[in-house]
Design a protein around this motif. Structure first.
Motif, PDB file in Angstrom:
ATOM      1  N   LEU A  50       1.066  -0.957   0.169  1.00 39.39           N
ATOM      2  CA  LEU A  50       0.014   0.017   0.440  1.00 39.39           C
ATOM      3  C   LEU A  50       0.613   1.008   0.083  1.00 39.39           C
ATOM      4  O   LEU A  50       1.718   1.510   0.802  1.00 39.39           O
ATOM      5  CB  LEU A  50      -0.788  -0.194   0.838  1.00 39.39           C
ATOM      6  CG  LEU A  50      -2.041   1.368   1.269  1.00 39.39           C
ATOM      7  CD1 LEU A  50      -3.029   1.491   0.209  1.00 39.39           C
ATOM      8  CD2 LEU A  50      -2.556   0.814   2.645  1.00 39.39           C
ATOM      9  N   GLU A  51       1.214   2.279  -0.844  1.00 39.46           N
ATOM     10  CA  GLU A  51       1.474   3.148  -0.922  1.00 39.46           C
ATOM     11  C   GLU A  51       0.875   4.229  -1.695  1.00 39.46           C
ATOM     12  O   GLU A  51      -0.413   4.753  -2.536  1.00 39.46           O
ATOM     13  CB  GLU A  51       2.279   2.923  -2.307  1.00 39.46           C
ATOM     14  CG  GLU A  51       3.083   1.438  -2.668  1.00 39.46           C
ATOM     15  CD  GLU A  51       4.390   1.682  -3.645  1.00 39.46           C
ATOM     16  OE1 GLU A  51       4.902   2.896  -3.824  1.00 39.46           O
ATOM     17  OE2 GLU A  51       3.661   1.641  -4.516  1.00 39.46           O
ATOM     18  N   THR A  52       1.277   5.653  -0.943  1.00 35.67           N
ATOM     19  CA  THR A  52       0.680   6.759  -1.521  1.00 35.67           C
ATOM     20  C   THR A  52       1.797   7.760  -1.460  1.00 35.67           C
ATOM     21  O   THR A  52       3.088   7.296  -1.560  1.00 35.67           O
ATOM     22  CB  THR A  52       0.008   7.921  -0.541  1.00 35.67           C
ATOM     23  OG1 THR A  52       0.835   7.404   1.241  1.00 35.67           O
ATOM     24  CG2 THR A  52      -0.930   6.910   0.119  1.00 35.67           C
ATOM     25  N   GLY A  53       1.442   8.830  -3.100  1.00 37.83           N
ATOM     26  CA  GLY A  53       2.915   9.967  -2.893  1.00 37.83           C
ATOM     27  C   GLY A  53       1.469  11.042  -4.113  1.00 37.83           C
ATOM     28  O   GLY A  53       0.383  11.221  -4.247  1.00 37.83           O
ATOM     29  N   GLU A  54       3.040  11.694  -4.705  1.00 39.53           N
ATOM     30  CA  GLU A  54       2.183  12.912  -5.131  1.00 39.53           C
ATOM     31  C   GLU A  54       3.453  12.158  -6.765  1.00 39.53           C
ATOM     32  O   GLU A  54       4.706  11.304  -6.713  1.00 39.53           O
ATOM     33  CB  GLU A  54       3.086  13.903  -5.179  1.00 39.53           C
ATOM     34  CG  GLU A  54       2.330  14.396  -4.162  1.00 39.53           C
ATOM     35  CD  GLU A  54       2.492  15.575  -3.359  1.00 39.53           C
ATOM     36  OE1 GLU A  54       3.261  16.324  -4.738  1.00 39.53           O
ATOM     37  OE2 GLU A  54       2.882  15.783  -2.197  1.00 39.53           O
TER      38      GLU A  54
ATOM     39  N   GLU B 171      -9.503   3.586   4.824  1.00 40.89           N
ATOM     40  CA  GLU B 171      -9.248   4.585   5.260  1.00 40.89           C
ATOM     41  C   GLU B 171      -8.068   6.036   4.370  1.00 40.89           C
ATOM     42  O   GLU B 171      -8.300   7.064   5.199  1.00 40.89           O
ATOM     43  CB  GLU B 171      -8.389   3.422   6.592  1.00 40.89           C
ATOM     44  CG  GLU B 171      -8.551   5.139   8.027  1.00 40.89           C
ATOM     45  CD  GLU B 171      -7.781   4.604   8.653  1.00 40.89           C
ATOM     46  OE1 GLU B 171      -6.891   4.821   9.408  1.00 40.89           O
ATOM     47  OE2 GLU B 171      -8.233   3.051   9.267  1.00 40.89           O
ATOM     48  N   LEU B 172      -7.159   5.482   4.288  1.00 43.08           N
ATOM     49  CA  LEU B 172      -6.272   6.571   3.435  1.00 43.08           C
ATOM     50  C   LEU B 172      -6.936   7.274   2.619  1.00 43.08           C
ATOM     51  O   LEU B 172      -6.994   8.275   2.014  1.00 43.08           O
ATOM     52  CB  LEU B 172      -4.440   5.749   2.843  1.00 43.08           C
ATOM     53  CG  LEU B 172      -3.436   5.242   3.138  1.00 43.08           C
ATOM     54  CD1 LEU B 172      -3.006   4.634   2.458  1.00 43.08           C
ATOM     55  CD2 LEU B 172      -2.889   7.059   4.103  1.00 43.08           C
ATOM     56  N   VAL B 173      -7.556   6.479   2.041  1.00 47.89           N
ATOM     57  CA  VAL B 173      -8.479   7.908   0.932  1.00 47.89           C
ATOM     58  C   VAL B 173      -9.508   8.755   1.269  1.00 47.89           C
ATOM     59  O   VAL B 173      -9.526   9.461   0.758  1.00 47.89           O
ATOM     60  CB  VAL B 173      -9.238   6.236  -0.100  1.00 47.89           C
ATOM     61  CG1 VAL B 173     -10.663   7.125  -0.748  1.00 47.89           C
ATOM     62  CG2 VAL B 173      -8.824   5.520  -0.812  1.00 47.89           C
ATOM     63  N   GLY B 174      -9.937   8.563   2.519  1.00 44.87           N
ATOM     64  CA  GLY B 174     -10.594   8.860   3.482  1.00 44.87           C
ATOM     65  C   GLY B 174      -9.775   9.916   4.287  1.00 44.87           C
ATOM     66  O   GLY B 174     -10.679  10.766   4.142  1.00 44.87           O
ATOM     67  N   ASP B 175      -9.092   9.778   4.349  1.00 47.29           N
ATOM     68  CA  ASP B 175      -8.255  10.466   4.829  1.00 47.29           C
ATOM     69  C   ASP B 175      -7.679  11.743   4.236  1.00 47.29           C
ATOM     70  O   ASP B 175      -8.020  13.058   4.300  1.00 47.29           O
ATOM     71  CB  ASP B 175      -6.464   9.807   6.014  1.00 47.29           C
ATOM     72  CG  ASP B 175      -7.148   9.404   6.892  1.00 47.29           C
ATOM     73  OD1 ASP B 175      -8.381   9.064   7.356  1.00 47.29           O
ATOM     74  OD2 ASP B 175      -6.299   8.686   7.121  1.00 47.29           O
ATOM     75  N   LEU B 176      -7.241  11.454   2.968  1.00 49.62           N
ATOM     76  CA  LEU B 176      -6.884  12.197   1.608  1.00 49.62           C
ATOM     77  C   LEU B 176      -8.005  13.649   1.465  1.00 49.62           C
ATOM     78  O   LEU B 176      -7.873  14.428   1.310  1.00 49.62           O
ATOM     79  CB  LEU B 176      -6.260  11.981   0.973  1.00 49.62           C
ATOM     80  CG  LEU B 176      -4.659  11.141   0.456  1.00 49.62           C
ATOM     81  CD1 LEU B 176      -4.213  10.234  -0.154  1.00 49.62           C
ATOM     82  CD2 LEU B 176      -3.747  12.060   1.081  1.00 49.62           C
ATOM     83  N   ALA B 177      -8.964  12.388   1.361  1.00 49.31           N
ATOM     84  CA  ALA B 177     -10.168  13.301   0.442  1.00 49.31           C
ATOM     85  C   ALA B 177     -10.612  14.034   1.733  1.00 49.31           C
ATOM     86  O   ALA B 177     -11.333  15.102   1.713  1.00 49.31           O
ATOM     87  CB  ALA B 177     -11.104  12.307   0.618  1.00 49.31           C
ATOM     88  N   GLY B 178     -10.461  13.673   2.965  1.00 46.09           N
ATOM     89  CA  GLY B 178     -11.725  14.669   4.235  1.00 46.09           C
ATOM     90  C   GLY B 178     -10.427  16.084   4.405  1.00 46.09           C
ATOM     91  O   GLY B 178     -10.076  16.509   4.432  1.00 46.09           O
ATOM     92  N   ARG B 179      -9.004  15.622   4.425  1.00 49.99           N
ATOM     93  CA  ARG B 179      -7.986  16.459   4.857  1.00 49.99           C
ATOM     94  C   ARG B 179      -7.207  17.232   3.950  1.00 49.99           C
ATOM     95  O   ARG B 179      -7.134  18.359   3.769  1.00 49.99           O
ATOM     96  CB  ARG B 179      -6.956  15.742   5.637  1.00 49.99           C
ATOM     97  CG  ARG B 179      -6.892  15.836   7.311  1.00 49.99           C
ATOM     98  CD  ARG B 179      -5.643  14.839   8.196  1.00 49.99           C
ATOM     99  NE  ARG B 179      -5.787  13.426   7.724  1.00 49.99           N
ATOM    100  CZ  ARG B 179      -4.388  12.913   8.381  1.00 49.99           C
ATOM    101  NH1 ARG B 179      -3.315  13.294   8.037  1.00 49.99           N
ATOM    102  NH2 ARG B 179      -4.946  11.947   7.873  1.00 49.99           N
TER     103      ARG B 179
END
Length: 79
Positions: free
Chosen positions: A4-8, A31-39
């Motif tokens: 599982l990764e996140t980045g730009e 959860e990561l999708v929700g965090d990025l969408a929310g924050r």
């Protein structure tokens, strides 16, 4: 193994988790999708599942989240 990764875009990514099974990673992915969408106000441009590999992905602007399967070698392969 599932990573599982996140980045730009054009700046690389960060590993957020390593899992033996895709189902084990599903909650963390969401959860990561929700965090990025929310924050950060992630506007989803593209998302889905690759039918050939099972990879899950979400992309929005320059941000991305990916859950990708990688092979694990447990011994030296014969040539």
């Amino acid at each position: 193994m599932w990573i599982l990764e996140t980045g730009e875009l054009y700046e690389g990514g960060t590993i957020k988790g390593v899992y033996t099974d895709r189902d084990l990673a599903a909650d963390d992915f969401l959860e990561l999708v929700g965090d990025l969408a929310g924050r950060f106000g992630l506007d989803v441009d593209e998302s889905g599942e690759d039918p050939d590999t099972g990879r899950l992905y979400v992309e929005g602007g320059c941000d991305w989240i990916s859950l990708t399967r990688y092979p694990v070698t447990t011994r030296r392969q014969l040539r």
